[in-house]
Design an enzyme around this catalytic site. Structure first.
Site, PDB file in Angstrom:
ATOM      1  N   ALA A  48      -7.582 -89.704 -12.359  1.00 50.22           N
ATOM      2  CA  ALA A  48      -6.251 -90.155 -12.750  1.00 50.22           C
ATOM      3  C   ALA A  48      -5.402 -88.966 -13.180  1.00 50.22           C
ATOM      4  O   ALA A  48      -5.909 -87.893 -13.512  1.00 50.22           O
ATOM      5  CB  ALA A  48      -6.359 -91.168 -13.886  1.00 50.22           C
ATOM      6  N   GLU A  55     -15.014 -89.745 -17.849  1.00 49.22           N
ATOM      7  CA  GLU A  55     -14.013 -90.171 -18.828  1.00 49.22           C
ATOM      8  C   GLU A  55     -14.488 -90.059 -20.268  1.00 49.22           C
ATOM      9  O   GLU A  55     -13.692 -89.809 -21.181  1.00 49.22           O
ATOM     10  CB  GLU A  55     -13.598 -91.625 -18.547  1.00 49.22           C
ATOM     11  CG  GLU A  55     -12.686 -91.795 -17.352  1.00 49.22           C
ATOM     12  CD  GLU A  55     -13.441 -91.976 -16.045  1.00 49.22           C
ATOM     13  OE1 GLU A  55     -12.825 -92.364 -15.044  1.00 49.22           O
ATOM     14  OE2 GLU A  55     -14.672 -91.703 -16.020  1.00 49.22           O
ATOM     15  N   GLY A 105     -11.165 -91.680 -11.866  1.00 48.37           N
ATOM     16  CA  GLY A 105     -10.434 -92.643 -11.063  1.00 48.37           C
ATOM     17  C   GLY A 105     -10.657 -92.458  -9.580  1.00 48.37           C
ATOM     18  O   GLY A 105     -10.621 -93.435  -8.815  1.00 48.37           O
ATOM     19  N   GLU A 141     -13.750 -94.255  -8.866  1.00 49.48           N
ATOM     20  CA  GLU A 141     -13.486 -95.688  -8.970  1.00 49.48           C
ATOM     21  C   GLU A 141     -12.777 -96.206  -7.719  1.00 49.48           C
ATOM     22  O   GLU A 141     -13.031 -97.328  -7.264  1.00 49.48           O
ATOM     23  CB  GLU A 141     -12.652 -95.971 -10.228  1.00 49.48           C
ATOM     24  CG  GLU A 141     -13.459 -95.811 -11.521  1.00 49.48           C
ATOM     25  CD  GLU A 141     -12.638 -96.054 -12.763  1.00 49.48           C
ATOM     26  OE1 GLU A 141     -12.955 -96.989 -13.519  1.00 49.48           O
ATOM     27  OE2 GLU A 141     -11.660 -95.314 -12.982  1.00 49.48           O
TER      28      GLU A 141
END
Length: 705
Positions: A63, A125, A102, A105
């Site tokens: 992210a 994370e 991310g 993911e």
């Protein structure tokens, strides 16, 4: 489709490519581009399958964390991933580079995953004080099992593609061109005409923990055993539990709520601050543009003792040959024996193979002839902390070393300029303060001398990164950044004892704050005689004040763990000490001799009197330019001295507590104790009056540099 997302065709396969350099972060533009592409391709009857790929050096590395804390812009990452997973046509993720957070993911939301050799995947994370917030804690357990997923999520460490293939996190490792291999897989599954297999629909890998969660709970206990004070690892465990305790929709909902709570919390703010601070720390504000480091293909280390051996291991680990020089063959053999022993410990713990040890040891060459360093590109002196010895060595190196060699001294306190002036090339000299054990500790204080050339500084920064250290550039002063601030704390530890505290009370208060060890237990571990010798050599004022109790213990032969007695008693080589009435009697007697009336001291006062003087000293260091930024100081203390990561370092912590509060408490303690050393630093006083912060001061300094 957009500036950062494009769509091309290969027959009936659409290739959606993200191109958002340098790491294809999942910014709003990327999320919207992919979301819109999926919507369009869903309606395109000519498209039978889709490949999701990334341009550049890596698939998305996660992210865009610069968006954390800002108003969300739809689509959210989880919305984009859900849109991918819900596609009625198979979506193949083509993975390469570091597929993290991310980015991973997103890959889990795809129906198939193929990776280039050398790819690493992971969910780091937790290292930012958060948990995977876009389905990672719910999809990964369904794909590879709850326990294996827990290991990846709680550790935050990436795993290589080969291991991910074994677990089932990816389906194939590509041979040849990655995109072509992904298209071939997409064509194959697209031609089958089946409904895509979605990770969210699976639960076969969760059957064992649903039936009996005992093994999961045991694994969770081991993984969080060292996470004292940290919220995120425990939140990760709870989130993974939801994957087998709740339906996927409820698990995703709770995961998002937990993510948002952590993002808004002080711990994640602190850890995100450190993430950026580490990346800034090695950037020198006045480094001329275009400065290039010198090539370092061979290193020499003077000294095969604890520090010299540990330093040498760093370079061998990075594949760089090292010549280690000692004064005798006996000392050399002892040093090499210690190095091999340390490597064998790594073998016994499964971190290294015997072949790895042989390869590293083959890069180490011993010598008792100083002339054997003549061809080294970087020479690091790592002898005892004695100025006269270091000066003699550098005078000799000046005669031997080739003109382009970088000359570095591993010193904790000494004047790098005085050492550099022993040569005719002070521009090639700097300090490299490694921390013990040097093969383990991440911090490297790079001490910039008055005449250190920019390319010399750039060389050691570059080398520091290659040997996996966290380099921080600092200026010359007694103790540099870390030890200078430690000196301010050490002064107060003695005073607290004389005024009424006990060693165990002080240590308990500091470990309660979040340090792994208290100052007295740490002193016993390191050896009380080290500071004692420095104080005798340089005088009390050079070490920041008197240390009457510590010096008295050393006069009694109590040097700490190595002698079985220091501030504590260590029975039969035990690592944990127990309180000693003899020490407490010594403290009471010394206080009486100095006319100090002892009183009860609370834990809050102990923490304030040990942490706040460090902050004040840090303010002096900033104003003097010894450190470039407040974040640099934080990086030093977190990576070198055990300051709790979740508090962000002393300067970040001060901003969180409030500079007015820190200033006022220091002023109070200075007044009631009569100790002028506790008076707030001028910069701290000024920023407190202005209602400002160290962070704002640092930003202004960067802006005007």
């Amino acid at each position: 489709m957009s500036d950062v997302v494009s769509v091309t065709r290969d027959g009936d396969v659409a290739v959606v490519t993200i191109d958002n350099p340098p790491v294809n972060a999942l910014s709003h533009a990327v999320r919207k581009g992919v979301f819109d592409a999926m919507a369009a391709l869903r309606e395109d009857s000519e498209v039978k399958a889709i490949v999701l790929a990334c341009a550049g050096r890596t698939f998305s590395a996660g992210a865009d964390i610069t968006e954390f804390g800002k108003p969300p812009q739809p689509p959210a990452l989880i919305e984009m991933i859900n849109a991918i997973e819900a596609m009625p046509k198979p979506v193949v993720a083509a993975l390469h580079g570091t597929v993290l957070g991310g980015g991973f993911e997103v890959a889990l939301g795809c129906h198939h995953r193929i990776a280039a050799p050398g790819t690493r995947v992971g969910l780091p994370e937790v290292k930012l004080g958060i948990l995977p917030g876009a389905g990672g804690t719910q999809r990964l357990p369904r794909l590879i099992g709850a326990i294996e997923a827990l290991k990846i999520i709680v550790s935050g460490d990436p795993v290589p593609a080969e291991e991910a293939l074994k677990f089932g996190a990816i389906d194939e490792i590509a041979t040849g061109d990655l995109t072509q291999a992904a298209v071939a897989l997409a064509k194959k599954v697209g031609a089958e005409g089946k409904e895509p297999a979605r990770v969210s629909d699976r639960d076969d890998k969760l059957a064992d923990v649903k039936a009996d969660p005992t093994a999961f709970n045991e694994a969770a206990g081991k993984l969080t055993a060292r996470a004292r004070g940290l919220e995120a690892p425990h939140a990760c465990v709870e989130a993974v539990k939801w994957s087998f305790e709740l339906p996927i929709e409820e698990g995703l909902k709770r995961e998002r709520e937990a993510f948002m709570k952590l993002v808004a919390g002080d711990q994640s703010k602190a850890q995100r601050h450190l993430f950026f601070a580490e990346r800034q720390a090695a950037k020198v504000l006045d480094m001329p543009k275009g400065t290039k480091p010198r090539a370092v293909d061979k290193v020499a280390v003077i000294g095969a003792g604890t520090m010299g051996g540990g330093i040498s291991m760093n370079f061998a680990n990075a594949g760089i040959p090292v010549t280690i020089v000692e004064t005798s063959q006996e000392a050399l053999d002892r040093g090499f024996g210690t190095i091999e022993k340390n490597y064998n410990i790594s073998v016994s713990r499964g971190r290294m193979t015997e072949a790895d040890v042989r390869q590293r040891m083959s890069l180490l060459t011993g010598s008792t002839d100083m002339n054997d360093v003549a061809d080294a590109d970087l020479i690091i002196e790592a002898v005892f902390e004695e100025m006269d010895i270091k000066k003699q060595i550098f005078s000799k190196l000046d005669e031997i070393a080739k003109p382009t060699a970088v000359l570095a001294t591993n010193t904790s306190y000494l004047d790098v300029n005085a050492i550099a002036n022993m040569t005719k090339r002070p521009s090639s000299v700097l300090g490299t303060h490694f921390f013990s054990p040097a093969n383990v500790m991440k911090l490297l204080e790079i001490v910039r001398g008055a005449e250190t050339a920019p390319d010399v500084l750039a060389t050691v920064i570059d080398v520091g990164r290659k040997i996996k250290k966290v380099p921080v550039v600092v200026g010359v002063c007694f103790g540099f950044v870390g030890n200078r601030m430690l000196r301010a704390r050490s002064l107060e530890t003695e005073r607290l004892l004389l005024e009424g505290a006990t060693p165990q009370q002080v240590d308990k208060a500091i470990t309660g704050f979040g340090f792994p060890m208290g100052p007295f237990a740490m002193g016993d571990l390191a050896g009380l005689d080290i500071g004692w010798r420095i104080r005798k050599q340089m005088g009390a004022t050079a070490d920041g004040g008197r240390a009457d109790i510590a010096d008295a213990l050393c006069e009694m032969g109590r040097f700490g763990q190595k002698t079985g007695r220091g501030f504590y008693i260590y029975e039969k080589g035990a690592r944990a000490g127990i309180p000693d009435p003899e020490v407490e009697a010594l403290i009471v007697e010394t206080a009486a001799k100095q006319g100090i009336e002892r009183r009860e001291i609370g834990d809050e006062e102990i923490v304030e009197r040990l942490i706040y003087p460090m902050i004040s000293e840090g303010a002096k260091i900033l104003e003097e330019g010894v450190a470039q930024r407040p974040g640099d100081i934080d990086v030093v203390w977190v990576n070198g001295y055990g300051f709790p990561v979740w508090r962000g370092g002393p300067m970040f912590y001060a901003d969180q507590v409030g500079l007015k509060h820190v200033r006022n408490r220091l002023a109070h303690y200075a007044e009631v104790s009569g100790n002028a050393a506790l008076k707030p630093a001028p910069l701290l006083d000024r920023l407190a009056d202005e209602g400002s912060t160290f962070a704002a001061y640092g930003r202004e300094k960067e802006r005007t540099a």
